[in-house]
Design a protein around this motif. Structure first.
Motif, PDB file in Angstrom:
ATOM      1  N   ASN A  50       0.851  -1.192   0.000  1.00 42.38           N
ATOM      2  CA  ASN A  50       0.000   0.000   0.000  1.00 42.38           C
ATOM      3  C   ASN A  50       0.890   1.246   0.000  1.00 42.38           C
ATOM      4  OD1 ASN A  50       0.571   0.948   2.704  1.00 42.38           O
ATOM      5  ND2 ASN A  50      -0.757  -0.668   3.494  1.00 42.38           N
ATOM      6  N   HIS A  52       1.365   3.554   2.094  1.00 45.52           N
ATOM      7  CA  HIS A  52       2.037   3.944   3.340  1.00 45.52           C
ATOM      8  C   HIS A  52       3.261   3.074   3.610  1.00 45.52           C
ATOM      9  CE1 HIS A  52      -1.602   6.229   3.954  1.00 45.52           C
ATOM     10  NE2 HIS A  52      -2.309   5.120   3.845  1.00 45.52           N
ATOM     11  N   GLY A  73      -4.523   1.902  -2.846  1.00 46.83           N
ATOM     12  CA  GLY A  73      -4.720   3.307  -2.466  1.00 46.83           C
ATOM     13  C   GLY A  73      -4.293   4.195  -3.611  1.00 46.83           C
ATOM     14  N   VAL A  74      -4.849   5.414  -3.667  1.00 46.12           N
ATOM     15  CA  VAL A  74      -4.455   6.307  -4.756  1.00 46.12           C
ATOM     16  C   VAL A  74      -3.161   7.047  -4.399  1.00 46.12           C
ATOM     17  CG1 VAL A  74      -5.963   8.237  -4.047  1.00 46.12           C
ATOM     18  CG2 VAL A  74      -5.270   8.037  -6.412  1.00 46.12           C
ATOM     19  N   GLY A  75      -2.993   7.402  -3.111  1.00 44.55           N
ATOM     20  CA  GLY A  75      -1.754   8.056  -2.673  1.00 44.55           C
ATOM     21  C   GLY A  75      -0.644   7.019  -2.567  1.00 44.55           C
ATOM     22  N   LEU A  98     -12.143   4.876  -5.734  1.00 45.41           N
ATOM     23  CA  LEU A  98     -12.450   5.351  -4.380  1.00 45.41           C
ATOM     24  C   LEU A  98     -12.986   6.777  -4.351  1.00 45.41           C
ATOM     25  CD1 LEU A  98      -9.809   7.126  -4.362  1.00 45.41           C
ATOM     26  CD2 LEU A  98      -8.755   5.329  -3.019  1.00 45.41           C
ATOM     27  N   ARG A 231      -3.936  14.487   3.082  1.00 51.54           N
ATOM     28  CA  ARG A 231      -2.866  13.910   3.883  1.00 51.54           C
ATOM     29  C   ARG A 231      -2.596  14.828   5.073  1.00 51.54           C
ATOM     30  NH1 ARG A 231      -3.826   9.657   2.025  1.00 51.54           N
ATOM     31  NH2 ARG A 231      -2.482   8.289   0.814  1.00 51.54           N
ATOM     32  N   HIS A 278      -8.963   8.139   9.339  1.00 52.64           N
ATOM     33  CA  HIS A 278      -8.518   7.848   7.968  1.00 52.64           C
ATOM     34  C   HIS A 278      -9.375   6.746   7.340  1.00 52.64           C
ATOM     35  CE1 HIS A 278      -4.866   8.027   5.072  1.00 52.64           C
ATOM     36  NE2 HIS A 278      -5.959   7.675   4.407  1.00 52.64           N
ATOM     37  N   SER A 281     -11.896   6.026   2.338  1.00 49.25           N
ATOM     38  CA  SER A 281     -12.221   5.019   1.308  1.00 49.25           C
ATOM     39  C   SER A 281     -12.713   3.715   1.930  1.00 49.25           C
ATOM     40  CB  SER A 281     -10.976   4.736   0.455  1.00 49.25           C
ATOM     41  OG  SER A 281      -9.985   4.075   1.249  1.00 49.25           O
ATOM     42  N   ARG A 287     -13.328  -0.682  -0.840  1.00 48.49           N
ATOM     43  CA  ARG A 287     -12.097  -1.406  -0.507  1.00 48.49           C
ATOM     44  C   ARG A 287     -11.988  -2.678  -1.357  1.00 48.49           C
ATOM     45  NH1 ARG A 287      -9.535   0.458   4.341  1.00 48.49           N
ATOM     46  NH2 ARG A 287      -9.271   2.662   3.836  1.00 48.49           N
ATOM     47  N   MET A 290     -10.764  -1.509  -4.737  1.00 50.15           N
ATOM     48  CA  MET A 290      -9.336  -1.142  -4.691  1.00 50.15           C
ATOM     49  C   MET A 290      -8.481  -2.407  -4.731  1.00 50.15           C
ATOM     50  SD  MET A 290      -9.729   1.765  -1.711  1.00 50.15           S
ATOM     51  CE  MET A 290      -8.001   1.991  -1.315  1.00 50.15           C
TER      52      MET A 290
HETATM   53  C1  8YV Z   1      -6.407   4.286   2.109  1.00 51.44           C
HETATM   54  C2  8YV Z   1      -5.794   6.499   0.974  1.00 51.44           C
HETATM   55  O1  8YV Z   1      -6.882   4.411   3.399  1.00 51.44           O
HETATM   56  O2  8YV Z   1      -6.023   5.917  -1.284  1.00 51.44           O
HETATM   57  C3  8YV Z   1      -5.418   6.602  -0.457  1.00 51.44           C
HETATM   58  O3  8YV Z   1      -4.528   7.393  -0.784  1.00 51.44           O
HETATM   59  O4  8YV Z   1      -5.327   7.251   1.780  1.00 51.44           O
HETATM   60  C4  8YV Z   1      -6.823   5.533   1.416  1.00 51.44           C
HETATM   61  O5  8YV Z   1      -7.676   5.155   0.419  1.00 51.44           O
HETATM   62  C5  8YV Z   1      -5.009   3.853   2.218  1.00 51.44           C
HETATM   63  O6  8YV Z   1      -4.138   4.345   1.298  1.00 51.44           O
HETATM   64  C6  8YV Z   1      -4.977   2.349   2.221  1.00 51.44           C
HETATM   65  O7  8YV Z   1      -3.732   1.893   2.411  1.00 51.44           O
END
Ligand code: 8YV
Ligand code: NAP
Length: 312
Positions: A50, A52, A73-75, A98, A231, A278, A281, A287, A290
């Motif tokens: 992911n 993070h 996740g998009v970030g 999302l 963020r 947080h 999404s 989920r 995603m």
């Molecule tokens: C998720 C998010 O919680 O998509 C993103 O950037 O922050 C969220 O959708 C997260 O990234 C899941 O790991």
């Protein structure tokens, strides 16, 4: 079947689909992750992770045949895309699927903050309606101006829904979007002075760190409302806390924080704050979608087809 490394525990539906399509290796289950990487590193073609956790360079160094990192996740804050490009590794994320859930929570937080829904709920549960009378009057979204910082995929969907709530929408970003019907402010400070609500939905990283600083908060002012669903580090959190404590800002609704999952305790006792862990999404439907995209990106790429949603 191609070998795929899974960095962290993911939704069971994703793990099941990864197990069904690939020869998976679960780093989070390994007693000795280094020994696992030494043993199977050269077989790994794909990584599931992911934004993070990413895939740190010291791990990539042990995966000489890695060709795709598929991120949930998009970030993708923890993924060094330039480094991956230099190594010939494709990075994918999960945009669009999302966007609706994110727009929903943003408007939900705005309504909750302005109509004091959490506080009115607590008031009713405490039996105070009967003993103390009706709950105090609240604000209203209708007729107010919202300034969106980051009119991207999610920002645009927030804009459409804010319009449905009869709000005026304006925006700030690095670029004007002339085809959009909303007034553009190249200067964030000017926008903050002229709106009732600021909604931030920008990506993380150095370019957006403390974009919403003391000056911006003060420009928004004692009647202004700040919403951050992008963020945490985009907002100077200590300055936000001070402004709320000193009455220099009207209120804040936050889905993201500086050091998640830690939330500054100062927020807990504030009546003009709505907190969300947080979970923008975090719906079953979104989920799942995603996770499905994480798997389909890996499958397409490892089958020799173009990845579906590569980060460009
Ligand atoms: C998720 C998010 O919680 O998509 C993103 O950037 O922050 C969220 O959708 C997260 O990234 C899941 O790991
Ligand atoms: P997107 O389509 O890429 O939109 C990002 C927007 O931010 C763009 O309009 C961009 O416009 C603007 N932007 C980027 N850098 C900027 C800067 N330095 N200053 C001002 N504006 C800037 O992305 P998205 O799909 O809408 O997602 C946005 C972000 O939301 C993600 O990156 C993620 O961090 C966050 N997010 C949070 C959750 C959650 O659960 N809370 C869920 C999903 C996403 P310009 O290029 O014109 O500047």
């Amino acid at each position: 079947m191609s070998d795929v490394l899974i960095m962290r525990k993911m939704l069971q539906s994703v793990i099941d689909a990864l197990d069904a399509n690939f020869n998976t290796h679960k780093l989070y289950e390994a007693d000795d992750p280094n020994a696992l990487l030494t043993r199977i590193g050269s077989r790994i073609k794909g990584v599931a992770t992911n934004g993070h956790v990413g895939c740190p360079p010291e791990i990539m160094n042990k995966l000489p045949n890695l060709s795709i990192i598929s991120s949930f996740g998009v970030g993708y804050d923890a993924i060094d895309v330039a480094d991956c490009r230099a190594r010939g590794i494709v990075v994918t994320n999960t945009p669009d699927v999302l966007t609706d859930a994110m727009a929903e929570i943003t408007l939900g937080l705005m309504i909750a903050l302005c109509r004091k829904i959490p506080q009115a709920d607590a008031y009713t549960r405490a039996g105070k309606w009967e003993t103390d009378g009706p709950y105090a009057l609240t604000g209203e979204l209708t007729g107010k101006t919202v300034g969106i910082i980051g009119l991207g995929r999610i920002g645009k969907e927030v804009a459409r829904r804010a319009q449905a709530f009869k709000m005026r929408v304006v925006f700030h970003g690095r670029n004007d979007q002339a085809h959009e019907p909303f007034q553009y402010y190249p200067d964030l400070l000017t926008m903050a002075r002229e709106v009732d609500w600021l909604v931030s939905i920008v990506p993380g990283g150095a370019a957006t760190k403390h974009l919403i600083n003391r000056e911006v908060i003060d420009a928004l002012g004692p009647d202004g409302m700040l919403v951050n669903v992008g963020r945490g580090p985009s907002v100077d959190e200590p300055e936000l806390i001070k402004a709320l404590q000193e009455g220099r800002l009207g209120g804040a609704a936050l889905d993201v924080f500086d050091e998640e999952p830690k939330v500054p305790e100062a927020f807990y006792t504030m009546d003009n704050v709505v907190l969300s862990p947080h979970q923008g999404s975090a719906t079953t439907k979104t989920r799942w979608a995603m996770g499905d995209l994480v798997v389909r990106n890996l499958k397409a790429h490892l089958d020799g087809l173009p990845a579906i949603t590569p980060v460009t």
